[in-house]
Write a protein that holds these residues in place. Structure first.
Motif, PDB file in Angstrom:
ATOM      1  N   ALA A  75       0.814  -1.218   0.000  1.00 18.70           N
ATOM      2  CA  ALA A  75       0.000   0.000   0.000  1.00 18.70           C
ATOM      3  C   ALA A  75       0.853   1.277   0.000  1.00 18.70           C
ATOM      4  O   ALA A  75       0.465   2.299  -0.568  1.00 18.70           O
ATOM      5  CB  ALA A  75      -0.934  -0.001   1.205  1.00 18.70           C
ATOM      6  N   LYS A  76       1.997   1.247   0.684  1.00 20.56           N
ATOM      7  CA  LYS A  76       2.897   2.402   0.778  1.00 20.56           C
ATOM      8  C   LYS A  76       2.154   3.695   1.149  1.00 20.56           C
ATOM      9  O   LYS A  76       2.194   4.683   0.418  1.00 20.56           O
ATOM     10  CB  LYS A  76       3.643   2.603  -0.536  1.00 20.56           C
ATOM     11  N   PRO A  77       1.470   3.717   2.283  1.00 26.58           N
ATOM     12  CA  PRO A  77       0.718   4.920   2.668  1.00 26.58           C
ATOM     13  C   PRO A  77       1.638   6.112   2.954  1.00 26.58           C
ATOM     14  O   PRO A  77       2.702   5.954   3.542  1.00 26.58           O
ATOM     15  CB  PRO A  77      -0.017   4.485   3.935  1.00 26.58           C
ATOM     16  N   ARG A  78       1.232   7.287   2.498  1.00 20.89           N
ATOM     17  CA  ARG A  78       1.984   8.510   2.734  1.00 20.89           C
ATOM     18  C   ARG A  78       1.251   9.425   3.709  1.00 20.89           C
ATOM     19  O   ARG A  78       1.872  10.139   4.491  1.00 20.89           O
ATOM     20  CB  ARG A  78       2.211   9.261   1.418  1.00 20.89           C
ATOM     21  N   SER A  79      -0.075   9.421   3.660  1.00 23.80           N
ATOM     22  CA  SER A  79      -0.875  10.290   4.526  1.00 23.80           C
ATOM     23  C   SER A  79      -1.847   9.452   5.344  1.00 23.80           C
ATOM     24  O   SER A  79      -2.381   8.447   4.869  1.00 23.80           O
ATOM     25  CB  SER A  79      -1.653  11.313   3.692  1.00 23.80           C
ATOM     26  N   ILE A  80      -2.054   9.877   6.597  1.00 20.03           N
ATOM     27  CA  ILE A  80      -2.907   9.120   7.521  1.00 20.03           C
ATOM     28  C   ILE A  80      -3.991  10.018   8.113  1.00 20.03           C
ATOM     29  O   ILE A  80      -3.721  11.122   8.591  1.00 20.03           O
ATOM     30  CB  ILE A  80      -2.076   8.503   8.659  1.00 20.03           C
ATOM     31  N   LEU A  81      -5.209   9.531   8.065  1.00 20.25           N
ATOM     32  CA  LEU A  81      -6.345  10.174   8.716  1.00 20.25           C
ATOM     33  C   LEU A  81      -6.513   9.537  10.093  1.00 20.25           C
ATOM     34  O   LEU A  81      -6.753   8.330  10.192  1.00 20.25           O
ATOM     35  CB  LEU A  81      -7.610   9.973   7.878  1.00 20.25           C
ATOM     36  N   VAL A  82      -6.362  10.319  11.144  1.00 19.73           N
ATOM     37  CA  VAL A  82      -6.487   9.810  12.507  1.00 19.73           C
ATOM     38  C   VAL A  82      -7.885  10.131  13.032  1.00 19.73           C
ATOM     39  O   VAL A  82      -8.242  11.307  13.195  1.00 19.73           O
ATOM     40  CB  VAL A  82      -5.424  10.428  13.444  1.00 19.73           C
ATOM     41  N   TYR A 113       2.444  12.081   6.751  1.00 15.29           N
ATOM     42  CA  TYR A 113       1.665  13.315   6.832  1.00 15.29           C
ATOM     43  C   TYR A 113       0.358  12.973   7.526  1.00 15.29           C
ATOM     44  O   TYR A 113      -0.383  12.080   7.092  1.00 15.29           O
ATOM     45  CB  TYR A 113       1.374  13.890   5.444  1.00 15.29           C
ATOM     46  N   VAL A 114       0.068  13.667   8.611  1.00 18.32           N
ATOM     47  CA  VAL A 114      -1.145  13.420   9.383  1.00 18.32           C
ATOM     48  C   VAL A 114      -2.114  14.570   9.165  1.00 18.32           C
ATOM     49  O   VAL A 114      -1.764  15.735   9.383  1.00 18.32           O
ATOM     50  CB  VAL A 114      -0.831  13.284  10.888  1.00 18.32           C
ATOM     51  N   LEU A 115      -3.315  14.257   8.723  1.00 20.43           N
ATOM     52  CA  LEU A 115      -4.307  15.298   8.512  1.00 20.43           C
ATOM     53  C   LEU A 115      -4.603  16.002   9.836  1.00 20.43           C
ATOM     54  O   LEU A 115      -4.776  15.335  10.865  1.00 20.43           O
ATOM     55  CB  LEU A 115      -5.598  14.711   7.939  1.00 20.43           C
ATOM     56  N   PRO A 116      -4.648  17.351   9.847  1.00 21.89           N
ATOM     57  CA  PRO A 116      -4.905  18.093  11.089  1.00 21.89           C
ATOM     58  C   PRO A 116      -6.202  17.638  11.749  1.00 21.89           C
ATOM     59  O   PRO A 116      -7.265  17.643  11.118  1.00 21.89           O
ATOM     60  CB  PRO A 116      -4.997  19.548  10.615  1.00 21.89           C
ATOM     61  N   VAL A 117      -6.113  17.242  13.006  1.00 23.78           N
ATOM     62  CA  VAL A 117      -7.278  16.661  13.692  1.00 23.78           C
ATOM     63  C   VAL A 117      -8.402  17.677  13.862  1.00 23.78           C
ATOM     64  O   VAL A 117      -9.582  17.304  13.832  1.00 23.78           O
ATOM     65  CB  VAL A 117      -6.863  16.081  15.064  1.00 23.78           C
ATOM     66  N   ALA A 118      -8.072  18.960  14.029  1.00 23.71           N
ATOM     67  CA  ALA A 118      -9.111  19.989  14.194  1.00 23.71           C
ATOM     68  C   ALA A 118      -9.917  20.138  12.905  1.00 23.71           C
ATOM     69  O   ALA A 118     -11.152  20.248  12.936  1.00 23.71           O
ATOM     70  CB  ALA A 118      -8.480  21.323  14.589  1.00 23.71           C
ATOM     71  N   GLU A 119      -9.220  20.143  11.778  1.00 19.72           N
ATOM     72  CA  GLU A 119      -9.909  20.264  10.493  1.00 19.72           C
ATOM     73  C   GLU A 119     -10.744  19.026  10.193  1.00 19.72           C
ATOM     74  O   GLU A 119     -11.840  19.121   9.625  1.00 19.72           O
ATOM     75  CB  GLU A 119      -8.892  20.498   9.375  1.00 19.72           C
ATOM     76  N   VAL A 120     -10.240  17.879  10.580  1.00 15.67           N
ATOM     77  CA  VAL A 120     -10.992  16.640  10.394  1.00 15.67           C
ATOM     78  C   VAL A 120     -12.285  16.676  11.208  1.00 15.67           C
ATOM     79  O   VAL A 120     -13.365  16.335  10.703  1.00 15.67           O
ATOM     80  CB  VAL A 120     -10.146  15.417  10.808  1.00 15.67           C
ATOM     81  N   ALA A 121     -12.176  17.100  12.463  1.00 14.94           N
ATOM     82  CA  ALA A 121     -13.354  17.180  13.331  1.00 14.94           C
ATOM     83  C   ALA A 121     -14.382  18.164  12.776  1.00 14.94           C
ATOM     84  O   ALA A 121     -15.593  17.910  12.810  1.00 14.94           O
ATOM     85  CB  ALA A 121     -12.934  17.598  14.740  1.00 14.94           C
TER      86      ALA A 121
END
Length: 226
Positions: free
Chosen positions: A40-47, A77-85
């Motif tokens: 899969a070679k993930p580069r970005s992660i949604l937490v 690269y982790v998606l900003p948790v505030a923007e995700v929420a």
């Protein structure tokens, strides 16, 4: 002569067979299977916010606040948790259980990440025992590809307040130790050590380079070394 030679070799062959029987299963179970992860070679992660299976209402936010750093330090690269929420809120979703129930395909469409991290907190806060008390945080996590829906990795970790250098009240009589344990529990509650312990748990759970842990991400200089 041929028969005699074969008989002489039988003990050696028996030993070799025994060694092969012992080594074989160890090779199969020695490490984690990273086949899907490497493919899969993930580069970005949604937490996603962790599910809270404890009685402490602060468990979800306390754990979530500590999870981005070890992932970023591992090269993702982790998606900003505030923007995700906020994105979830605008779509009428506010509870962690609702977020984690969203299909990988839908998460991919909304956030465009390569993988999603599902986390569950099973222990968070002060744990009282007869002669001791400490703050404990335990969590499990699962990384899933948003492209295929495959589970890339899963694991668990735990930490306690003593590992942060909490003061040891020493030993004494049973009654004295019970009193000290109760005092320590109150002190842990007032000081709210849980978030600090959650930081240690997150490091153990999500830092790359550990046995059966996450692989290094593409933004790490150690990418591909594991």
């Amino acid at each position: 002569m041929l028969k005699f030679s074969i008989l002489k070799c039988l003990p050696v062959l028996a030993v070799c067979a025994l060694l092969a029987a012992c080594v074989g299963p160890q090779k199969q179970t020695a490490g984690y299977d990273y086949t899907a992860f490497k493919s899969a070679k993930p580069r970005s992660i949604l937490v996603l916010p962790p599910l809270n299976e404890t009685v402490d209402v602060n468990a979800t936010n306390g754990m979530l606040s500590q999870m981005t750093m070890p992932l970023a330090e591992s090269g993702y690269y982790v998606l900003p948790v505030a923007e995700v929420a906020e994105t979830f809120r605008q779509n009428g979703i506010s509870l962690p259980v609702e977020m984690q129930a969203t299909s990988p395909k839908k998460l991919r469409e909304i956030f465009g990440a390569d993988a999603v991290l599902y986390t569950k907190v099973t222990q968070y806060g002060s744990v009282y025992r007869v002669v001791d008390s400490s703050t404990v945080v335990t969590a499990t996590a699962k990384l899933v590809s948003l492209g295929t829906g495959d589970v890339l990795w899963q694991g668990g970790a735990s930490a306690n307040g003593k590992e942060l250098g909490n003061v040891d009240f020493g030993s004494g009589s049973i009654i004295g130790m019970m009193v000290q344990a109760a005092v320590k529990q109150v002190a842990h509650s007032l000081a709210d050590k849980s978030q600090e312990v959650a930081g240690l748990t997150s490091q153990r759970l999500l830092s790359a380079g550990q046995p059966n842990g996450l692989l290094y991400g593409p933004h790490s200089p150690k990418y591909g070394s594991d």
